[in-house]
Design an enzyme around this catalytic site. Structure first.
Site, short mmCIF file in Angstrom:
data_model
loop_
_atom_site.label_atom_id
_atom_site.label_comp_id
_atom_site.label_asym_id
_atom_site.label_seq_id
_atom_site.Cartn_x
_atom_site.Cartn_y
_atom_site.Cartn_z
N ALA A 175 4.23 5.25 -6.23
CA ALA A 175 4.14 6.71 -6.10
C ALA A 175 2.83 7.06 -5.41
CB ALA A 175 4.22 7.38 -7.47
N GLY A 176 2.88 7.06 -4.06
CA GLY A 176 1.70 7.42 -3.26
C GLY A 176 1.94 8.77 -2.61
N ARG A 194 -29.01 2.93 27.88
CA ARG A 194 -28.50 1.64 28.35
C ARG A 194 -28.50 1.62 29.89
NH1 ARG A 194 -28.12 -3.67 28.04
NH2 ARG A 194 -26.05 -4.53 28.44
N GLU A 247 -5.35 11.54 0.25
CA GLU A 247 -5.18 13.00 0.05
C GLU A 247 -4.15 13.57 1.02
OE1 GLU A 247 -8.54 15.43 -1.00
OE2 GLU A 247 -9.67 13.68 -1.64
C1 FAD Z 1 -9.54 4.11 0.24
C2 FAD Z 1 -8.56 4.85 -0.60
C3 FAD Z 1 -9.00 5.60 -1.68
C4 FAD Z 1 -8.08 6.26 -2.49
N1 FAD Z 1 -8.52 6.95 -3.60
C5 FAD Z 1 -7.61 7.50 -4.46
C6 FAD Z 1 -8.02 8.10 -5.68
O1 FAD Z 1 -9.22 8.19 -5.98
N2 FAD Z 1 -7.08 8.57 -6.53
C7 FAD Z 1 -5.74 8.51 -6.24
O2 FAD Z 1 -4.95 8.94 -7.06
N3 FAD Z 1 -5.30 7.93 -5.09
C8 FAD Z 1 -6.21 7.44 -4.19
N4 FAD Z 1 -5.78 6.84 -3.02
C9 FAD Z 1 -4.36 6.72 -2.76
C10 FAD Z 1 -3.85 7.57 -1.61
O3 FAD Z 1 -3.79 8.91 -1.96
C11 FAD Z 1 -2.52 6.97 -1.18
O4 FAD Z 1 -2.80 5.73 -0.55
C12 FAD Z 1 -1.76 7.88 -0.25
O5 FAD Z 1 -1.26 8.99 -0.96
C13 FAD Z 1 -0.59 7.16 0.43
O6 FAD Z 1 0.19 6.53 -0.52
P1 FAD Z 1 0.61 4.99 -0.33
O7 FAD Z 1 -0.62 4.21 -0.07
O8 FAD Z 1 1.46 4.60 -1.46
O9 FAD Z 1 1.43 4.99 1.01
P2 FAD Z 1 2.97 5.39 1.17
O10 FAD Z 1 3.29 6.56 0.34
O11 FAD Z 1 3.78 4.15 1.02
O12 FAD Z 1 2.97 5.85 2.70
C14 FAD Z 1 2.78 4.91 3.75
C15 FAD Z 1 2.77 5.64 5.05
O13 FAD Z 1 4.00 6.25 5.27
C16 FAD Z 1 3.83 7.39 6.10
N5 FAD Z 1 4.50 8.53 5.48
C17 FAD Z 1 4.31 9.04 4.25
N6 FAD Z 1 5.15 10.07 4.02
C18 FAD Z 1 5.89 10.19 5.14
C19 FAD Z 1 6.95 11.05 5.53
N7 FAD Z 1 7.41 11.99 4.69
N8 FAD Z 1 7.50 10.88 6.76
C20 FAD Z 1 7.08 9.92 7.60
N9 FAD Z 1 6.07 9.08 7.29
C21 FAD Z 1 5.50 9.21 6.07
C22 FAD Z 1 2.33 7.61 6.25
O14 FAD Z 1 1.89 7.10 7.52
C23 FAD Z 1 1.74 6.77 5.15
O15 FAD Z 1 0.45 6.29 5.46
C24 FAD Z 1 -6.70 6.21 -2.18
C25 FAD Z 1 -6.28 5.46 -1.07
C26 FAD Z 1 -7.18 4.79 -0.29
C27 FAD Z 1 -6.67 4.00 0.88
#
Ligand code: FAD
Length: 387
Positions: free
Chosen positions: A136-137, A272, A367
């Protein structure tokens, strides 16, 4: 840092004063604060930012040590832009104090506010925001981490991942499924102190630009029911309200990175020597510099439009999404162009442009990834247009 943009009508005199004082302070205290031990550096930065009074801007409520009763978006944007210019970790340390305690500022009880906010503002407590999970991202409403009511307590089971400050935080604000309704309407927010039994740091995660980051595991983690922030089932709203405050400030941090890259590019290009002139004497370089400056100003205009509009009490769903999208994507391009001008030196570990190149990347993902911002903007545009 260059501050001409603060003459724009979005700002008041107090913002110009804040920017000038912070710029001087950051140049003395956090200039390129990085180093090998990222946990120790972050702990020190939080203390420094607290002692100097900057963290007061990250929380709400003057009676709790905040700079104002409502978080001033322009102030947090100026803080993040300026700190981002000087040192990415300083920006990170500031931002997480606000994001981590944001739910308490916005929806906490008087007791919760009194117990946590003054210490967050003084830099005595490090805070974290635990929303994302392995499955759940972007689709955050799919979260599985559960909180079950048991008399005067809640019992948390499940996982959170990508949690910034995970491993060094004292305070975790955790979002978990309480089941009042399906999907987003069945989630609540909870204060979980770092020492709570059943909260385990399951894994420390190493990323492209190191900062404290962890996967958390909750195993029958029992917390008093009075630790719930806001009403049961209101957690998703609380999380979205918190992100709504801080989303524009992600754009501001990207802007700070881009401004630093621009400063580095100008410095290198004008000194440079090659082919009997400087790199800056070539029109190809000038074209790049012009594009970089235009990208920066466009991002700044969008960022501070969103911040100003939000501070005047209006909804900024579209404006904040545009600001985050344009500023983070634009900063990546500006930094890449700056690195190119540095040539081989640009890819040497810990050169400023090399560090910026790594630091900007995650801002296009967290975010709300760029694609999510695009969907938000399109949804706002299409509202009411479709039959
Ligand atoms: C360095 C770092 C710090 C973080 N800190 C926090 C924190 O403090 N607290 C917290 O709760 N979370 C945190 N996060 C999590 C962050 O919010 C999630 O990584 C982000 O919401 C994306 O979720 P996911 O990584 O599961 O990617 P996924 O949900 O799997 O998404 C992967 C990719 O799919 C694409 N995508 C997504 N939705 C769509 C759509 N509808 N249509 C087409 N393409 C789409 C985007 O390119 C996305 O990057 C952090 C992440 C990172 C990398």
């Amino acid at each position: 840092m260059e501050r001409e943009h603060l003459e724009w009508p979005f700002f008041e005199e107090r913002h110009r004063k804040l920017a000038a004082e912070l710029d001087d302070w950051a140049a003395m205290h956090v200039h390129d604060a990085h180093g090998d031990d990222v946990d120790a550096t972050c702990r020190t930065l939080v203390k420094q930012l607290g002692q100097a009074g900057w963290l007061r801007h990250a929380i709400a409520g003057t009676q709790h040590g905040g700079a104002a009763d409502v978080i001033d978006t322009r102030s947090i944007c100026i803080l993040r832009e300026t700190l981002g210019f000087h040192a990415g970790l300083a920006d990170f340390a500031f931002a997480m104090q606000g994001l981590g305690s944001g739910a308490i500022s916005l929806a906490g009880t008087p007791e919760q506010k009194a117990a946590w906010l003054p210490r967050v503002a003084r830099g005595e407590v490090i805070s974290a925001f635990a929303l994302s999970e392995p499955d759940a991202g972007s689709d955050v409403a799919a979260m599985a981490c559960a909180a079950r009511r048991d008399g005067d307590h809640y019992v948390l089971d499940g996982e959170k991942t990508w949690i910034s400050n995970g491993g060094i935080a004292d305070l975790y604000v955790v979002f978990a499924r309480t089941g009042e309704a399906p999907g987003a309407r069945g989630i609540s927010a909870f204060i979980v102190p770092a020492g709570a039994a059943g909260l385990e740091i399951a894994e420390r995660i190493q990323v492209i630009a190191p900062h404290p980051l962890a996967r958390l595991r909750f195993n029958a983690c029992r917390i008093p029911a009075s630790n719930r922030v806001g009403e049961g089932g209101e957690g998703f709203k609380v999380a979205m309200r918190t992100l709504d405050v801080f989303r524009t400030s992600v754009a501001a941090a990207a802007l700070g990175f881009a401004r630093r890259a621009m400063a580095e590019a100008l410095q290198r290009a004008t000194t440079r020597k090659m082919f009997n002139q400087t790199l800056a004497d070539f029109q190809i370089t000038q074209t790049k510099l012009a594009q970089m400056a235009t990208t920066i100003d466009s991002a700044a205009l969008l960022t501070y439009r969103a911040a100003w509009k939000r501070d005047s009490g209006r909804t900024v769903t579209r404006e904040a999404a545009m600001a985050k999208l344009a500023a983070t994507e634009g900063a990546q391009q500006v930094i890449d162009a700056a690195l190119q001008m540095w040539g081989g030196l640009g890819v040497v570990s810990e050169q400023t442009v090399e560090r910026l190149y790594r630091e900007i990347r995650a801002l296009r993902i967290y975010e709300g990834a760029t694609e999510v911002q695009q969907l938000i903007i399109a949804r706002e545009l299409l509202k009411g247009m479709q039959a």
